[in-house]
Design an enzyme around this catalytic site. Structure first.
Site, PDB file in Angstrom:
ATOM      1  N   ASP A 207     -10.544   0.276   8.301  1.00 35.95           N
ATOM      2  CA  ASP A 207     -10.979  -0.331   7.048  1.00 35.95           C
ATOM      3  C   ASP A 207     -12.430  -0.758   7.192  1.00 35.95           C
ATOM      4  O   ASP A 207     -12.780  -1.476   8.139  1.00 35.95           O
ATOM      5  CB  ASP A 207     -10.107  -1.549   6.718  1.00 35.95           C
ATOM      6  CG  ASP A 207      -8.692  -1.136   6.316  1.00 35.95           C
ATOM      7  OD1 ASP A 207      -8.446   0.064   6.185  1.00 35.95           O
ATOM      8  OD2 ASP A 207      -7.847  -2.028   6.139  1.00 35.95           O
ATOM      9  N   ASP A 328      -0.340   0.513  -4.297  1.00 35.86           N
ATOM     10  CA  ASP A 328      -0.336  -0.825  -3.691  1.00 35.86           C
ATOM     11  C   ASP A 328       0.380  -1.774  -4.643  1.00 35.86           C
ATOM     12  O   ASP A 328       0.110  -1.774  -5.845  1.00 35.86           O
ATOM     13  CB  ASP A 328      -1.769  -1.308  -3.450  1.00 35.86           C
ATOM     14  CG  ASP A 328      -2.593  -0.282  -2.681  1.00 35.86           C
ATOM     15  OD1 ASP A 328      -2.042   0.307  -1.738  1.00 35.86           O
ATOM     16  OD2 ASP A 328      -3.765  -0.071  -3.033  1.00 35.86           O
TER      17      ASP A 328
END
Length: 441
Positions: A207, A328
């Protein structure tokens, strides 16, 4: 690496495309090109066939164009959902190029792209069969690395003559199933029964925030831990550890709606030879195409999947097998804009829409667990995997080897689970690459 844009997965046939496809099929039948029919069937029959084919979830139709016109096609056929033992296998059927478009490398291009699509969807074995009269197809499969493992002496009948059929197979993941000529000599009684739990792919997460490798807690940008300021070196380390894929997210880009860590992403691609899937801030075709041409293997579309499904369908048609949907959710409801907004849409509803749009797979993350090391939401993941027929990649919450074992065991009830993304647990050493790969293999 630039992929062949002439090849598309078809989810809907416009009138011109349907006409071109039917003409190509008729020409192939007249040329003795197989396709199941011995005589041309006429436009009405072929139209019904292809329109019906598009309604069958287990079948995927790919076409190839020459000068913008469809001149050939191929189908991928996956096993029924109750056939867990062969969930990793896919069958290649009815690959052909019309005689008026042959000898231009189109068959090779079509086969190559269909293989890439199958590989991106998580399939590990591709099977196909062909009558002995199809010299061109046989040569094509041999050249592409397919293994001729068996012959049926009475495969088909033409008039009073019986023809043999040749059976081919190819491993799409040689790390899991190396095939060699010795396979041809294997007797059925010596072959072992496949386990009900199939191998899972582990995607180590990178990330990116402000050029560095970080991990967030519950998706909060203000709650980030920096693990490396050299993304390229981190990618190389994960490759050296034995991982076969990388999962990269541009966190700044997810909030900004455009790529914000381009230099870091490029350093990752340039540092490793393993495929990379990238998400975060990809909101238009220009950005999607640019990253795929820059070496990204698959792009992940998250917020845009909710807000612009037309773009998702367009991208799936243009880049079959290379578009992944990122879903998500908080407590089952879809979140967007870098998890900053929560919609009223249920994750299962969006998953069905993405399957219809043609995505290769779905990454499912329960945000409340992400970065918390408390375990995956296995129940929601299983529900999602059993709702759709495309592969599901689990994400959010892995904190121990026991969490990976639990997911692996869940594949007995949900064979659609293809892999898992792990971040903080790998960086903190709570899970070592060696033990994780062993558990999931």
């Amino acid at each position: 690496m630039t992929r062949n844009k002439r090849v598309q997965r078809i989810l809907h046939l416009e009138e011109d495309d349907l006409q071109a496809l039917c003409e190509a099929v008729d020409a192939s039948i007249l040329d003795g090109g197989g396709f199941g029919w011995l005589q041309p069937q006429g436009r009405q029959v072929l139209e019904r066939y292809f329109k019906g084919l598009l309604l069958v979830p287990e079948r995927m139709l790919f076409v190839i164009r020459h000068n913008g016109v469809i001149v050939g096609c191929a189908q991928l056929v996956r096993s029924a959902r109750n056939n867990e033992l062969q969930a990793m296998c896919v069958t290649l059927a009815h690959l052909f190029i019309a005689p008026y478009a042959q000898r231009q490398g189109l068959g090779t291009a079509l086969l190559h792209e269909v293989e890439n699509a199958a590989r991106s969807m998580g399939f590990r074995i591709m099977n196909t069969e062909v009558p002995e009269t199809q010299d061109g197809a046989i040569a094509l499969f041999r050249k592409a690395g397919f293994l001729h493992w068996g012959t049926h002496p009475l495969y088909t009948r033409l008039g009073d003559t019986y023809l043999r059929g040749l059976y081919f197979t190819k491993s799409l993941d040689t790390d899991h199933l190396p095939l060699s000529s010795s396979f041809q000599q294997t007797r059925p009684e010596t072959m072992t029964t496949a386990p009900s739990m199939h191998p899972l792919t582990l995607y180590p997460a990178i990330d990116l925030k402000d050029g560095a490798c970080v991990r967030l807690r519950r998706g909060e940008m203000d709650d980030a831990t920096v693990y490396s300021d050299n993304p390229g070196a981190q990618a190389l380390a994960w490759e050296a550890a034995g991982f076969k894929w990388l999962h990269v997210v541009d966190l700044n880009g997810a909030f900004a709606g455009q790529s914000e860590n381009a230099d870091a992403v490029r350093s990752i691609v340039e540092s490793t030879d393993i495929p990379v899937q990238l998400g975060g801030g990809l909101r238009d075709m220009k950005a999607i195409e640019a990253w795929l041409e820059a070496g990204i293997s698959r792009v992940i579309l998250g917020s845009v999947a909710v807000k612009n499904p037309t773009l998702v369908r367009e991208a799936c048609r243009a880049f079959p097998g290379r578009i992944v949907a990122g879903i998500d959710a908080r407590s089952g409801r879809v979140a967007t804009e870098g998890w900053a907004e929560v919609s009223d849409m249920q994750a299962t509803e969006l998953a069905l829409r993405m399957q219809e749009a043609g995505v290769a797979s779905i990454i499912f993350t329960e945000i409340s667990r992400d970065g918390m090391l408390e375990g995956l939401d296995v129940e929601q993941t299983v529900t999602l995997a059993n709702t759709v027929s495309i592969p599901i990649i689990a994400s959010g919450g892995v904190g121990s080897i026991e969490h990976l074992i639990a997911l692996r065991e869940a594949t007995q009830d949900a064979p659609g689970i293809e892999g898992v993304i792990v971040g903080r647990a790998l960086y903190d050493g709570r899970v070592t690459p060696a033990e994780a790969l062993k558990v999931l293999s």
